[in-house]
Design a protein around this motif. Structure first.
Motif, PDB file in Angstrom:
ATOM      1  N   GLU A  91      39.453   3.632 -29.603  1.00 24.09           N
ATOM      2  CA  GLU A  91      37.561   3.918 -28.817  1.00 24.09           C
ATOM      3  C   GLU A  91      38.275   2.639 -28.074  1.00 24.09           C
ATOM      4  N   SER A 160      39.388  13.077 -25.587  1.00 25.54           N
ATOM      5  CA  SER A 160      37.556  13.392 -25.629  1.00 25.54           C
ATOM      6  C   SER A 160      36.707  12.185 -24.814  1.00 25.54           C
ATOM      7  N   ARG A 220      28.164  15.489 -15.732  1.00 25.82           N
ATOM      8  CA  ARG A 220      27.383  15.062 -16.972  1.00 25.82           C
ATOM      9  C   ARG A 220      25.664  15.500 -17.556  1.00 25.82           C
ATOM     10  N   ASP A 353      33.279  16.874 -22.817  1.00 23.45           N
ATOM     11  CA  ASP A 353      32.287  16.959 -21.067  1.00 23.45           C
ATOM     12  C   ASP A 353      34.019  17.104 -20.391  1.00 23.45           C
TER      13      ASP A 353
HETATM   14  C1  LIG Z   1      21.188  10.162 -20.062  1.00 19.99           C
HETATM   15  C2  LIG Z   1      21.968  11.003 -20.106  1.00 19.99           C
HETATM   16  C3  LIG Z   1      20.598  11.809 -21.081  1.00 19.99           C
HETATM   17  C4  LIG Z   1      21.643  12.430 -22.368  1.00 19.99           C
HETATM   18  N1  LIG Z   1      21.062  13.583 -23.212  1.00 19.99           N
HETATM   19  C5  LIG Z   1      21.776  14.595 -23.806  1.00 19.99           C
HETATM   20  C6  LIG Z   1      20.710  15.472 -24.333  1.00 19.99           C
HETATM   21  O1  LIG Z   1      19.519  15.296 -24.596  1.00 19.99           O
HETATM   22  N2  LIG Z   1      21.573  16.343 -25.174  1.00 19.99           N
HETATM   23  C7  LIG Z   1      23.035  16.242 -25.087  1.00 19.99           C
HETATM   24  O2  LIG Z   1      23.573  16.700 -26.237  1.00 19.99           O
HETATM   25  N3  LIG Z   1      23.613  15.724 -24.549  1.00 19.99           N
HETATM   26  C8  LIG Z   1      23.098  15.090 -23.463  1.00 19.99           C
HETATM   27  N4  LIG Z   1      24.164  13.838 -22.532  1.00 19.99           N
HETATM   28  C9  LIG Z   1      25.340  14.286 -22.578  1.00 19.99           C
HETATM   29  C10 LIG Z   1      26.626  13.350 -23.580  1.00 19.99           C
HETATM   30  O3  LIG Z   1      25.939  11.930 -23.705  1.00 19.99           O
HETATM   31  C11 LIG Z   1      28.221  13.755 -23.225  1.00 19.99           C
HETATM   32  O4  LIG Z   1      27.465  15.161 -22.939  1.00 19.99           O
HETATM   33  C12 LIG Z   1      28.880  13.358 -24.099  1.00 19.99           C
HETATM   34  O5  LIG Z   1      28.893  12.168 -24.876  1.00 19.99           O
HETATM   35  C13 LIG Z   1      29.860  14.290 -23.985  1.00 19.99           C
HETATM   36  O6  LIG Z   1      31.147  13.635 -24.948  1.00 19.99           O
HETATM   37  P1  LIG Z   1      32.304  13.030 -24.053  1.00 19.99           P
HETATM   38  O7  LIG Z   1      33.092  13.023 -26.448  1.00 19.99           O
HETATM   39  O8  LIG Z   1      32.790  14.285 -23.996  1.00 19.99           O
HETATM   40  O9  LIG Z   1      32.387  11.452 -23.477  1.00 19.99           O
HETATM   41  P2  LIG Z   1      31.516   9.920 -24.313  1.00 19.99           P
HETATM   42  O10 LIG Z   1      30.843  10.250 -25.146  1.00 19.99           O
HETATM   43  O11 LIG Z   1      31.207   9.920 -23.178  1.00 19.99           O
HETATM   44  O12 LIG Z   1      32.606   9.482 -24.940  1.00 19.99           O
HETATM   45  C14 LIG Z   1      33.691   9.534 -24.635  1.00 19.99           C
HETATM   46  C15 LIG Z   1      34.694   8.087 -25.015  1.00 19.99           C
HETATM   47  O13 LIG Z   1      36.009   7.943 -24.289  1.00 19.99           O
HETATM   48  C16 LIG Z   1      35.989   6.386 -24.617  1.00 19.99           C
HETATM   49  N5  LIG Z   1      36.846   5.752 -23.420  1.00 19.99           N
HETATM   50  C17 LIG Z   1      37.348   6.425 -22.412  1.00 19.99           C
HETATM   51  N6  LIG Z   1      38.733   6.241 -21.779  1.00 19.99           N
HETATM   52  C18 LIG Z   1      38.869   5.116 -23.033  1.00 19.99           C
HETATM   53  C19 LIG Z   1      40.128   4.456 -22.825  1.00 19.99           C
HETATM   54  N7  LIG Z   1      41.623   4.334 -21.809  1.00 19.99           N
HETATM   55  N8  LIG Z   1      40.066   3.380 -23.617  1.00 19.99           N
HETATM   56  C20 LIG Z   1      40.008   4.054 -24.975  1.00 19.99           C
HETATM   57  N9  LIG Z   1      38.278   4.777 -25.135  1.00 19.99           N
HETATM   58  C21 LIG Z   1      38.289   5.523 -23.819  1.00 19.99           C
HETATM   59  C22 LIG Z   1      34.428   5.712 -23.803  1.00 19.99           C
HETATM   60  O14 LIG Z   1      34.321   4.567 -24.126  1.00 19.99           O
HETATM   61  C23 LIG Z   1      33.862   6.517 -24.522  1.00 19.99           C
HETATM   62  O15 LIG Z   1      33.242   5.648 -25.673  1.00 19.99           O
HETATM   63  C24 LIG Z   1      23.667  13.161 -21.571  1.00 19.99           C
HETATM   64  C25 LIG Z   1      24.086  12.078 -21.095  1.00 19.99           C
HETATM   65  C26 LIG Z   1      23.760  11.158 -20.182  1.00 19.99           C
HETATM   66  C27 LIG Z   1      24.313  10.382 -19.569  1.00 19.99           C
END
Ligand SMILES: Cc1cc2nc3c(=O)[nH]c(=O)nc-3n(C[C@H](O)[C@H](O)[C@H](O)COP(=O)(O)OP(=O)(O)OC[C@H]3O[C@@H](n4cnc5c(N)ncnc54)[C@H](O)[C@@H]3O)c2cc1C
Length: 458
Positions: A91, A160, A220, A353
């Motif tokens: 990360e 992810s 998102r 996502d």
């Molecule tokens: C304002 C807002 C409100 C929300 N409210 C809700 C809610 O109430 N309930 C709900 O269920 N969801 C909610 N969400 C949605 C939720 O935030 C996302 O669906 C969730 O974060 C998806 O998880 P993920 O692991 O796919 O992505 P993320 O959580 O974004 O994780 C991706 C990770 O990958 C890392 N990364 C990416 N590229 C690299 C790289 N090259 N090198 C190292 N690290 C990297 C990033 O730094 C990040 O930490 C909300 C989103 C927003 C913006």
């Protein structure tokens, strides 16, 4: 410093030297001399992309790319379902920052501590390795991830990566316009510097027009921009600001929980929120603060400019992004809908996502942290079953989303999604909207957050 401390330190340094030496002897990697210049060798624990980040041990290894909602959940559940595997999470950020609940943080309903978590502490406690590094490339043919501090081999890869903003849809290759948009009018949909910028901007806002653009689906957390509009409107109302929030929605109407949000706009924020449907963005000018849409042109004093969303960069770098029917990339990871492995690689799973099309009925899972957590749990279980020599059966997610629409008194609405596979083998979604604003729903929201944080962080 005690002698005991000194000898512990000597042992630590010796181990570090051994690790670097071992790492350079791995086959297949360029063996760069560990030097900053001819006379200035690097300390052994400073890695380069050409070094080995972590030498192979006796165990098979799962590498998780991205430590957001999906990644952290996957790391924990892998330790449960596949305890024999070495689990490594990569990360870029030093601390976890949650997007869920961040709208409430923008208006001081929760504090920064509520959104942030310590990666080192949780990884130590739960028995996986967290490495803070920028992932540069993913070489699936060699089962290797290249990071800014070295390369790491995997047996299973879990991607992810979250989302990226598709600024190219607005600006082509005009990086100056894209950079200016992100720096001045960030969407704050990717953690975390953007969030601090936005929070400052709305607290400093002196009145006038605040424009929010909503991207075309899939995006998102679709209900969260409406929640954000309501909570910012509540703040402006409390401050008695002469301000308008203009929601420029690509869609033809508010959804999900449309009646609930529309009632909040009309009953609580009539003079503040203006909702504009079918506002397909045609031109964005971050320098002159102007935006042209299919529903009219708007000047603004401040803006939350959200370009269309796509799977995060890492999905592109891993070569797992799918093709659109009309040709060209569709922007999201092409996966097996039930087992979430990449269509073109059974040892690479995609969660959260970044996951692409899964069903002809509803196309995409909601891009929610709840779903990312459930994907992570399923994929960890699939890997555990495979490691045990068994054929896994599929596990589907569910989704729950609570949206706070009023801050005085605090009230929220919510939506629930359930999934099943029908007789034709197609995943079906049932959506239930809870449109009535209720204080109890705020309590349920905090319960939900506590429960899911507990699962992720203990
Ligand atoms: C304002 C807002 C409100 C929300 N409210 C809700 C809610 O109430 N309930 C709900 O269920 N969801 C909610 N969400 C949605 C939720 O935030 C996302 O669906 C969730 O974060 C998806 O998880 P993920 O692991 O796919 O992505 P993320 O959580 O974004 O994780 C991706 C990770 O990958 C890392 N990364 C990416 N590229 C690299 C790289 N090259 N090198 C190292 N690290 C990297 C990033 O730094 C990040 O930490 C909300 C989103 C927003 C913006």
């Amino acid at each position: 410093m005690t002698e005991q401390h000194n000898s512990a330190r000597r042992r630590f340094l010796a181990a570090g030297g051994g690790l670097a030496a071992a790492s350079l002897s791995l086959p297949g990697l360029a063996q760069a001399p560990h030097r900053a210049g001819p006379d200035r060798p690097l300390p052994p624990l400073i890695g380069r992309a050409t070094d080995v980040l972590l030498p192979r041990g006796a165990k098979r290894r799962a590498v998780i790319c991205g430590g957001g909602w999906g990644g952290v959940s996957a790391a924990h559940h892998l330790r449960q379902f596949a305890p024999e595997l070495e689990v490594v999470m990569l990360e870029r950020n030093p601390v976890f920052f949650s997007c869920p609940m961040s709208n409430k943080w923008l208006v001081d309903v929760v504090d920064t501590q509520f959104l942030t978590k310590d990666y080192l502490k949780v990884s130590e406690a739960r028995g996986y390795r967290f490495i803070q590094t920028e992932i540069l490339e993913i070489e699936r043919d060699r089962k290797r991830v290249i990071t800014s501090s070295g390369a790491i081999d995997y047996d299973y890869l879990i991607l992810s990566p979250g989302i990226r903003y598709n600024y190219e849809a607005w600006f082509g290759n005009d990086r100056r316009a894209a950079d200016a948009t992100r720096a001045r009018f960030p969407a704050a949909y990717i953690p975390s510097a953007e969030h601090f910028h936005l929070k400052q901007a709305i607290h400093d806002f002196k009145g006038g027009d605040l424009v929010m653009t909503l991207p075309p689906p899939p995006q998102r957390c679709p209900p969260s921009p409406y929640e954000r509009a309501c909570l910012i409107a509540a703040l402006f109302k409390a401050k008695k600001l002469k301000a308008r929030i203009i929601i420029l929605d690509h869609k033809d109407g508010v959804r999900p929980i449309g009646p609930g949000f529309r009632a909040a706009f009309e009953e609580l924020y009539k003079d503040i929120i203006t909702y504009v449907p079918n506002a397909h963005v045609k031109e964005v000018d971050p320098f002159n603060k102007r935006i042209k849409t299919a529903a009219g042109d708007f000047d603004f004093d401040h803006a939350i400019l959200m370009a269309p969303h796509q799977a995060g960069d890492l999905a592109w770098k891993a070569g797992v992004v799918g093709q659109a029917f009309q040709g060209g990339p569709d922007g999201w990871a092409a996966v097996d809908p039930l087992f979430l492995h990449a269509e073109n690689d059974k040892d690479v799973y995609v969660i959260g996502d970044a996951v692409g099309y899964v069903s002809p009925q509803f196309s995409f899972y909601p891009k929610a942290g709840h779903v990312a957590n459930r994907h992570a749990r399923s994929v960890a279980w699939y890997i555990g079953e495979r490691e045990a020599g068994r054929e896994p059966s599929y596990r589907l997610p569910d989704n729950l989303c609570f949206m706070m629409v009023n801050n005085a008194p605090q009230e929220a609405i919510s939506v629930k999604f359930e999934y099943r596979v029908n007789a034709m083998g197609i995943i079906e979604q049932t959506q239930t909207d809870f449109n009535e604003r209720k204080p109890e729903t705020v309590g349920e929201d905090f319960e939900w957050a506590r429960g899911i944080y507990e699962d992720m962080f203990g």
